[in-house]
Design a protein around this motif. Structure first.
Motif, short mmCIF file in Angstrom:
data_model
loop_
_atom_site.label_atom_id
_atom_site.label_comp_id
_atom_site.label_asym_id
_atom_site.label_seq_id
_atom_site.Cartn_x
_atom_site.Cartn_y
_atom_site.Cartn_z
N ARG A 128 0.62 -1.48 -0.17
CA ARG A 128 0.12 -0.26 0.01
C ARG A 128 0.80 0.80 -0.36
NH1 ARG A 128 -3.77 -2.91 4.81
NH2 ARG A 128 -5.18 -3.65 3.01
N ALA A 129 1.77 1.49 0.94
CA ALA A 129 2.93 2.16 0.70
C ALA A 129 3.31 2.25 -0.62
CB ALA A 129 3.84 2.15 2.09
N GLN A 130 3.80 1.22 -1.39
CA GLN A 130 4.76 1.62 -3.10
C GLN A 130 3.26 2.64 -3.83
OE1 GLN A 130 5.56 -1.90 -4.38
NE2 GLN A 130 7.39 -2.84 -2.56
N PHE A 131 1.94 1.93 -3.45
CA PHE A 131 1.14 2.43 -4.40
C PHE A 131 0.89 4.10 -4.11
CE2 PHE A 131 -0.10 -1.79 -5.76
CZ PHE A 131 -0.27 -1.81 -6.78
N GLU A 132 0.53 4.18 -2.60
CA GLU A 132 0.48 5.50 -1.93
C GLU A 132 1.70 6.62 -2.24
OE1 GLU A 132 0.18 5.53 2.04
OE2 GLU A 132 -2.01 3.91 1.68
N LEU A 133 2.96 6.36 -2.34
CA LEU A 133 3.61 6.75 -2.68
C LEU A 133 3.93 7.30 -4.51
CD1 LEU A 133 6.64 5.34 -0.08
CD2 LEU A 133 5.62 7.85 -0.46
N ALA A 134 3.66 6.00 -4.80
CA ALA A 134 3.48 6.44 -6.85
C ALA A 134 2.33 7.36 -7.34
CB ALA A 134 3.57 5.19 -7.08
N GLU A 135 1.83 7.37 -6.39
CA GLU A 135 0.46 8.22 -6.63
C GLU A 135 0.95 9.77 -6.46
OE1 GLU A 135 -2.55 6.31 -4.97
OE2 GLU A 135 -3.30 4.77 -6.38
N GLY A 136 1.39 10.33 -5.38
CA GLY A 136 1.89 10.31 -4.74
C GLY A 136 2.53 11.50 -5.86
N ARG A 137 3.77 11.03 -6.01
CA ARG A 137 4.85 11.60 -6.99
C ARG A 137 4.50 11.44 -8.20
NH1 ARG A 137 10.04 9.34 -3.40
NH2 ARG A 137 9.82 9.57 -1.36
N ARG A 138 3.84 10.88 -8.79
CA ARG A 138 3.64 10.76 -10.12
C ARG A 138 4.27 9.95 -10.52
NH1 ARG A 138 -0.03 16.59 -11.44
NH2 ARG A 138 -2.08 16.08 -9.37
N LEU A 139 4.47 8.80 -10.43
CA LEU A 139 5.82 8.36 -10.67
C LEU A 139 5.17 7.92 -12.61
CD1 LEU A 139 7.56 6.16 -8.10
CD2 LEU A 139 8.35 8.35 -9.21
N LYS A 213 -5.26 -5.06 -6.32
CA LYS A 213 -6.47 -4.17 -6.20
C LYS A 213 -7.62 -4.63 -4.85
CE LYS A 213 -10.63 -3.76 -9.59
NZ LYS A 213 -11.90 -3.57 -7.93
N PHE A 214 -7.30 -5.89 -4.75
CA PHE A 214 -7.98 -6.57 -3.28
C PHE A 214 -7.33 -5.54 -2.18
CE2 PHE A 214 -8.70 -8.54 0.33
CZ PHE A 214 -9.83 -9.11 0.09
N VAL A 215 -5.99 -5.46 -1.99
CA VAL A 215 -5.64 -4.60 -0.79
C VAL A 215 -5.91 -3.10 -0.57
CG1 VAL A 215 -4.07 -6.50 -0.01
CG2 VAL A 215 -3.34 -4.69 -1.38
N ARG A 216 -5.89 -2.73 -2.13
CA ARG A 216 -6.26 -1.20 -2.37
C ARG A 216 -7.51 -0.67 -1.52
NH1 ARG A 216 -3.54 1.28 -6.99
NH2 ARG A 216 -3.78 3.05 -6.51
N GLU A 217 -8.54 -1.99 -1.37
CA GLU A 217 -10.27 -1.46 -1.45
C GLU A 217 -11.00 -2.10 -0.27
OE1 GLU A 217 -12.09 -3.40 -5.13
OE2 GLU A 217 -11.47 -2.14 -6.71
N HIS A 218 -9.52 -2.86 0.22
CA HIS A 218 -10.52 -3.74 1.57
C HIS A 218 -9.10 -3.96 2.72
CE1 HIS A 218 -12.13 -5.57 -1.99
NE2 HIS A 218 -13.22 -5.93 -1.19
N ASP A 219 -9.73 -3.47 3.93
CA ASP A 219 -8.82 -3.84 4.66
C ASP A 219 -8.12 -4.71 5.15
OD1 ASP A 219 -9.40 -1.13 6.07
OD2 ASP A 219 -11.11 -1.51 6.72
N LEU A 220 -8.76 -5.96 4.64
CA LEU A 220 -7.87 -7.62 5.71
C LEU A 220 -6.45 -7.91 4.11
CD1 LEU A 220 -8.28 -10.59 6.25
CD2 LEU A 220 -8.72 -11.11 4.21
N PRO A 221 -5.36 -7.66 5.20
CA PRO A 221 -3.61 -7.88 5.18
C PRO A 221 -3.78 -8.98 3.55
CG PRO A 221 -3.69 -8.23 6.98
CD PRO A 221 -5.08 -7.87 6.19
N ILE A 222 -3.02 -9.10 3.25
CA ILE A 222 -3.56 -10.41 2.76
C ILE A 222 -1.57 -11.02 2.34
CG2 ILE A 222 -2.46 -12.35 0.08
CD1 ILE A 222 -4.86 -10.22 -0.61
#
Length: 282
Positions: A128-139, A213-222
């Motif tokens: 999740r941190a990777q996705f959040e940072l990538a979106e913030g930095r518009r990689l 996609k699942f972990v970005r939409e649900h709280d349950l970790p995998i």
């Protein structure tokens, strides 16, 4: 060294891995780690505290996929391996996964048909941190997310996760990539290291798009992800191992429904029912 280090988190790097040393440098600075006076394999262990957790950063001689011996050096709640990722495509990417081998093949380290303990919450927080940072930095052009459980080393007791920069030498040595992955690790480690419940991912390809996609939409970790490409070589034992070798209590099987063949579902679904796992389609 006769005694084992004690820490909440062991960060493990390799002298043979340029991506590993890249991320190591950024993490040491970001966490304010300092020399401990202890030397492991010719390199001083760095130590410190980050967000209330004790941290030890160990740099090994050998490649990380063969670092089964790291538990000789450190006793910790979780080990985070800082690694390069190689692929024929050469695509730039950041990834995270648990080490282990589902089949009798151990071509890239570890033990046959054996997986490490999956720290599902921490792994999912890293993704999740990777996705959040990538979106913030518009990689542009970089991909992020899970890889399925694969390769060594095998650790008997210590929950373990790999974080990786891919997929060629120019990316491994890129200071911006090293800073990005270090920040993702810091963000993941700022929270709890263990959750209460988790899921296992079953089916689909190596880079696990449906589980991303699942972990970005649900709280349950995998935690562990068992890919389609091993299902013809495994049986019930591998699925039970995925559940048993998860740090958290596994309550749910998350299936890439289209990423499994009918012949696999014929034995898998009754097994999941017998195990009392909720089945969710990713």
């Amino acid at each position: 060294m006769s005694m084992r280090l004690a820490a909440d988190v062991a960060l493990v790097a390799s002298k043979r891995d340029p991506a590993s040393l890249n991320v190591r440098e950024h993490l040491a600075e970001a966490m304010g780690l300092e020399g401990s006076g202890l030397v492991v394999e010719g390199e001083e262990v760095l130590q410190g505290s980050y967000c209330g957790k004790s941290v030890a950063l160990i740099t090994l001689e050998r490649d990380l996929i063969y670092a089964d011996h790291v538990e000789q050096y450190v006793r910790c709640r979780v080990a985070v391996f800082l690694s390069r990722h190689s692929s024929q495509s050469g695509l730039p990417m950041f990834s995270a996964h648990v080490p282990g081998n589902w089949t009798a093949s151990a071509e890239y380290g570890g033990k046959p048909s054996s997986v490490c303990v999956a720290p599902a919450l921490l792994l999912t927080r890293l993704v999740r941190a990777q996705f959040e940072l990538a979106e913030g930095r518009r990689l542009s052009g970089w991909r992020c997310g899970f890889e399925v459980t694969h390769h060594g080393p095998y650790l008997e007791e210590t929950p373990a996760v790999f974080v990786e920069i891919g997929s060629d030498e120019s990316r491994w040595r890129d200071p911006e990539a090293g800073a990005f992955l270090a920040e993702a690790v810091c963000r993941a480690l700022s929270g709890p290291l263990e959750g209460r419940e988790a899921g296992v991912g079953l089916g689909g390809p190596h880079y696990a798009p449906r589980f991303n996609k699942f972990v970005r939409e649900h709280d349950l970790p995998i935690g562990h992800i068992v890919p389609l490409y091993v299902f013809d070589e495994i049986g019930e034992g591998a699925i039970r191992m995925a559940v048993e070798r998860t740090l958290e209590r596994v309550t749910c099987a998350v299936l890439d429904w289209k990423g499994l063949k009918r012949r696999h579902k014929e034995w898998l679904l009754p097994l999941l029912d017998e195990m009392g796992l909720e089945v969710v389609r990713a």
